[in-house]
Structure formats: C-alpha cells, structure tokens
Design an enzyme around this catalytic site. Structure first.
Site, PDB file in Angstrom:
ATOM      1  N   HIS A  83      -7.478  10.078   3.870  1.00  7.63           N
ATOM      2  CA  HIS A  83      -7.060   9.085   4.866  1.00  7.63           C
ATOM      3  C   HIS A  83      -7.391   9.534   6.292  1.00  7.63           C
ATOM      4  O   HIS A  83      -7.474  10.720   6.572  1.00  7.63           O
ATOM      5  CB  HIS A  83      -5.554   8.830   4.748  1.00  7.63           C
ATOM      6  CG  HIS A  83      -5.177   8.171   3.463  1.00  7.63           C
ATOM      7  ND1 HIS A  83      -4.558   8.827   2.439  1.00  7.63           N
ATOM      8  CD2 HIS A  83      -5.380   6.900   3.031  1.00  7.63           C
ATOM      9  CE1 HIS A  83      -4.364   7.990   1.426  1.00  7.63           C
ATOM     10  NE2 HIS A  83      -4.856   6.815   1.758  1.00  7.63           N
ATOM     11  N   GLY A  84      -7.555   8.545   7.160  1.00  2.00           N
ATOM     12  CA  GLY A  84      -7.701   8.849   8.577  1.00  2.00           C
ATOM     13  C   GLY A  84      -9.159   8.904   9.026  1.00  2.00           C
ATOM     14  O   GLY A  84     -10.081   8.551   8.289  1.00  2.00           O
TER      15      GLY A  84
ATOM     16  N   ASP B  30       0.854  -1.189   0.000  1.00  2.00           N
ATOM     17  CA  ASP B  30       0.000   0.000   0.000  1.00  2.00           C
ATOM     18  C   ASP B  30       0.897   1.250   0.000  1.00  2.00           C
ATOM     19  O   ASP B  30       1.816   1.361   0.818  1.00  2.00           O
ATOM     20  CB  ASP B  30      -0.855  -0.054   1.282  1.00  2.00           C
ATOM     21  CG  ASP B  30      -1.967   0.966   1.292  1.00  2.00           C
ATOM     22  OD1 ASP B  30      -2.423   1.372   0.211  1.00  2.00           O
ATOM     23  OD2 ASP B  30      -2.398   1.349   2.413  1.00  2.00           O
ATOM     24  N   HIS B  31       0.648   2.177  -0.914  1.00  2.00           N
ATOM     25  CA  HIS B  31       1.393   3.448  -0.979  1.00  2.00           C
ATOM     26  C   HIS B  31       2.907   3.272  -1.054  1.00  2.00           C
ATOM     27  O   HIS B  31       3.648   3.924  -0.301  1.00  2.00           O
ATOM     28  CB  HIS B  31       1.035   4.356   0.215  1.00  2.00           C
ATOM     29  CG  HIS B  31      -0.376   4.844   0.172  1.00  2.00           C
ATOM     30  ND1 HIS B  31      -0.802   5.837  -0.667  1.00  2.00           N
ATOM     31  CD2 HIS B  31      -1.477   4.434   0.853  1.00  2.00           C
ATOM     32  CE1 HIS B  31      -2.103   6.036  -0.504  1.00  2.00           C
ATOM     33  NE2 HIS B  31      -2.542   5.185   0.405  1.00  2.00           N
TER      34      HIS B  31
ATOM     35  N   ILE C  50      -9.641   0.166   3.242  1.00  2.00           N
ATOM     36  CA  ILE C  50     -10.170   0.457   4.579  1.00  2.00           C
ATOM     37  C   ILE C  50      -9.127   0.087   5.638  1.00  2.00           C
ATOM     38  O   ILE C  50      -8.699  -1.066   5.718  1.00  2.00           O
ATOM     39  CB  ILE C  50     -11.483  -0.330   4.809  1.00  2.00           C
ATOM     40  CG1 ILE C  50     -12.555   0.183   3.832  1.00  2.00           C
ATOM     41  CG2 ILE C  50     -11.959  -0.193   6.266  1.00  2.00           C
ATOM     42  CD1 ILE C  50     -13.774  -0.692   3.704  1.00  2.00           C
ATOM     43  N   ASP C  51      -8.733   1.065   6.410  1.00  2.00           N
ATOM     44  CA  ASP C  51      -7.791   0.855   7.499  1.00  2.00           C
ATOM     45  C   ASP C  51      -8.336   1.466   8.794  1.00  2.00           C
ATOM     46  O   ASP C  51      -8.472   0.796   9.822  1.00  2.00           O
ATOM     47  CB  ASP C  51      -6.435   1.490   7.134  1.00  2.00           C
ATOM     48  CG  ASP C  51      -5.358   1.198   8.170  1.00  2.00           C
ATOM     49  OD1 ASP C  51      -5.634   0.472   9.131  1.00  2.00           O
ATOM     50  OD2 ASP C  51      -4.241   1.699   8.022  1.00  2.00           O
TER      51      ASP C  51
HETATM   52  P1  13P Z   1      -8.836   4.943   5.598  1.00  2.00           P
HETATM   53  O1  13P Z   1      -7.935   5.812   6.397  1.00  2.00           O
HETATM   54  O2  13P Z   1     -10.083   5.679   5.187  1.00  2.00           O
HETATM   55  O3  13P Z   1      -9.173   3.663   6.249  1.00  2.00           O
HETATM   56  O4  13P Z   1      -8.075   4.606   4.207  1.00  2.00           O
HETATM   57  C1  13P Z   1      -7.136   3.564   4.139  1.00  2.00           C
HETATM   58  C2  13P Z   1      -6.355   3.598   2.874  1.00  2.00           C
HETATM   59  O5  13P Z   1      -6.654   4.286   1.922  1.00  2.00           O
HETATM   60  C3  13P Z   1      -5.180   2.716   2.797  1.00  2.00           C
HETATM   61  O6  13P Z   1      -4.455   2.911   1.616  1.00  2.00           O
HETATM   62  O1  G3H Z   2      -3.318   4.751   3.582  1.00  2.00           O
HETATM   63  C1  G3H Z   2      -2.680   4.529   4.598  1.00  2.00           C
HETATM   64  C2  G3H Z   2      -2.994   3.409   5.493  1.00  2.00           C
HETATM   65  O2  G3H Z   2      -4.047   3.745   6.364  1.00  2.00           O
HETATM   66  C3  G3H Z   2      -1.775   2.956   6.210  1.00  2.00           C
HETATM   67  O3  G3H Z   2      -1.438   3.798   7.251  1.00  2.00           O
HETATM   68  O4  G3H Z   2       0.995   4.260   7.010  1.00  2.00           O
HETATM   69  O5  G3H Z   2      -0.152   4.433   9.232  1.00  2.00           O
HETATM   70  O6  G3H Z   2       0.237   2.213   8.190  1.00  2.00           O
HETATM   71  P1  G3H Z   2       0.008   3.677   7.973  1.00  2.00           P
HETATM   72 ZN    ZN Z   3      -4.503   4.933   0.889  1.00  2.00          ZN
END
Ligand code: 13P
Ligand code: G3H
Ligand code: ZN
Length: 332
Positions: free
Chosen positions: A191-192, A93-94, A278-279
């Site tokens: 995010h967040g 991710d990212h 979704i995180d």
């Molecule tokens: P949320 O912060 O909305 O859960 O998004 C997570 C996300 O985009 C991870 O790449």
């Molecule tokens: O998009 C980001 C995710 O929520 C991951 O967050 O870099 O804190 O692990 P993190």
């Molecule tokens: Zn993201």
C-alpha cells in the site's frame, strides 16, 4: 436494514466470473468524497466499465458511512443520468472485524472484505468463515473477499511492518473452509506511494527507481491450485512519476516514491486477477492539481475552482486505467 439492491447496486459474483473468463480486471477505486466519486463514475460511464467503489474504515471515519452509502446510491443515479447504467459495487475495503462487516452488510454494502491476514491461519479461517456465513445468508447474497499473505506498507488504518507472500499450499484449504467469493493475495505489491525500499530497486539513467518484478510465479501456482477462482490484487497503484514531479515542483516532498509498473498490472489483469485496488494514484493526481492551482492562482479561494480541475484530472486517470491497464473498458 437496507439491501444493496434497493440502492441499485450489484455484488461481485457475475462481474468476477466474466472478468476471469474475459481476461480483464474490474477497477476497485477508493473514495472518501464527492469529487472522487464523481470522477470515478464519469470515467467508468465514458469507458463503459463496471466499477467497485471501495470504502475503507478510514473513509468511514472521515466521511460517515451513511453519507458514503447514499453517495453510492447517488452514483447509480448519476451514471444513469450520464446515459449508461454501469454495474456498481459498494465494497468495504480491509474490514478488520466481524462487527464492522455486519454493519456494512446490513446497511447496503454489496460486498465486504474481511482482512484476517494479520491473524494466525486458523484465526483467519474462523473469522472469514463467520463473515461469509452472515453475508451469504442475506436475502440478497453479499459477496466476501478474504486475504492470505501480508502486504507491506503503511497507510492510516492499513499497516504492516513485515510482508509475507501468500503460500499457494494454503489456498485450497482456505477457500474450501471459508467459502469466500474472492481471495486477495500477496505477490509483492504494497500500500501507499513508496512500495519498495530504494535498496530493493535499481535506478534508470535519470535516477528514477525501477522496482523489482512482482512474483508472478506465486500467482501462477495459486491459479493452479484454484483454477478460475477470482483473485484480488491490493496495493496496485503505479505512482505515476509525472504526478510525483508535479507535486514536488509545487512545493511537496515525496521522497523515494515508486509503484507497480502498468505493464505488470496489464499482465496480472489477463490472469485470474479480476479486481485491482487503486487508491494512492488518485490521491497523487488530486494533490498534484490542487498544489498547481494554489501556486499558480494565489488569489483563488473558491474551492470549486480548486477541486474542479483536480476532479477532471482524476477522471482522465481512471479512464486511462480502465482502457489501457485493466482492460475493463467496454465490459459494462
Ligand atoms: P494503493 O495504495 O496501491 O493505491 O492500494 C490501494 C488498496 O490496496 C486499497 O485496498
Ligand atoms: O488499502 C488501503 C486504502 O488505500 C485505504 O486507505 O485507510 O487511508 O483510507 P485509508
Ligand atoms: Zn488494500
């Protein structure tokens, strides 16, 4: 060099094709620890949903990439043991550099995101193309997600002071030049747990923040430009108010929390949006239950009795999303 096939994982190619034509989205849940992974797999096996297990660079730093990779292998075996072999993707991710993507591609990830959204357009194209060339030339094809447009919001390693929406006029050129397998776009999510400033929202009779709608007009325009191409939505937590209230009841403070309403995610999932990230919702559910147990059972000091109920709550949350929001239940 480990191929994801050796770990029993799949890439996103077929999953996205089916999701776009079937009008649903594959859940992409972030994980950093065993309890999160177990709850994701339990929920996805129970609802017979394919799943993308996502690892951020923050997760790598926290848990170690080799451990996470082997947890993904364990996830495949765990699903089998639970009685149903769901398709499981291990996704970076990212990813923020070619080197990080290369490392993941060579050590068992079946999919990577190269996030060049903060670069100039030409630099984003060049970096994304370079990652695609490497990923696609592997013996087992690794899929690549690129991003156009910038999401607002601040998380450990993912931050942006200023957002800007994806420009539909750029997508044909970007996809054609880079050869990405999917494209993350910016249509108002972030995010967040505080996705909008209070001044961007209205309030209902109880004072709860109601966010502005997502820019579905931009999504429609993107779909017109690249019909049927897999689109990804980041920042898609709904920030359930029940968890925010529970956290605050047990001593937390989460001012001005607001997420993306489920109704809007349901609508997005029916379009070419085939991966929904979704995180934060998982973080909220886990924190809410941990706080509750610690306050209600002050003599408890066995981590299993604290994390166990949090894991059960997470499983309920993920199953709900698969069944009632993303439409991925029954698609594995
Ligand atoms: P949320 O912060 O909305 O859960 O998004 C997570 C996300 O985009 C991870 O790449
Ligand atoms: O998009 C980001 C995710 O929520 C991951 O967050 O870099 O804190 O692990 P993190
Ligand atoms: Zn993201």
């Amino acid at each position: 060099m480990t191929s994801y096939k050796e770990l029993g994982l799949v890439n996103t190619k077929e999953l996205f094709k089916k999701a776009v034509s079937g009008g649903y989205a594959i859940p992409a849940y972030n994980f950093n620890n065993m309890e999160q992974m177990q709850s994701i797999i339990q929920a996805c096996v129970e609802t017979k949903s394919p799943v993308i297990l996502q690892v951020s660079s923050g997760a790598r730093k926290y848990a170690n990439q080799n451990i996470l990779k082997n947890m993904a292998r364990g996830a495949v075996e765990y699903a089998h043991e639970l009685g149903y072999d769901i398709p499981i993707v291990l996704h970076l991710d990212h990813g923020d550099s070619f080197e990080l993507c290369k490392d993941c591609i060579e050590t068992g990830f079946s999919s990577v995101m190269i996030d060049g959204s903060h670069l100039s357009y030409d630099e984003n194209v060049a970096l994304t193309k370079k990652v695609c060339e490497l990923a696609h030339s592997q013996k087992d094809y690794v899929t690549v997600e690129g991003e156009l447009g910038v999401l607002a919001g601040v998380e450990d390693d993912v931050s942006s002071e200023h957002s800007h929406y994806t420009q539909p006029s750029e997508v044909v050129d970007f996809v054609g030049k880079t050869k990405v397998d999917s494209l993350a776009i910016s249509i108002g999510t972030s995010h967040g747990r505080a996705k909008f400033k209070p001044e961007q929202c209205t309030r209902d009779a109880n004072g709860i923040l109601i966010p502005p709608p997502l820019r579905f007009d931009i999504l429609e325009e993107v779909e017109k430009q690249i019909p049927g191409f897999p689109i990804v939505l980041h920042g898609s937590s709904s920030v359930p108010i029940e968890y925010v209230h529970m956290i605050e009841k047990y001593g937390g403070k989460l001012t001005d929390s607001v997420g993306i309403p489920e109704e809007q995610l349901r609508k997005a999932a029916k379009s070419a949006v085939c991966k929904i990230n979704i995180d934060s919702d998982g973080r909220l559910a886990m924190t809410a239950l941990i706080r509750k147990i610690l306050v209600e059972k002050p003599d408890e000091f066995d981590p299993r009795k604290i994390l166990g109920p949090a894991r059960d709550e997470l499983k309920k949350l993920y199953a709900h999303k698969n069944q009632n929001v993303l439409g991925s239940a029954g698609r594995a």
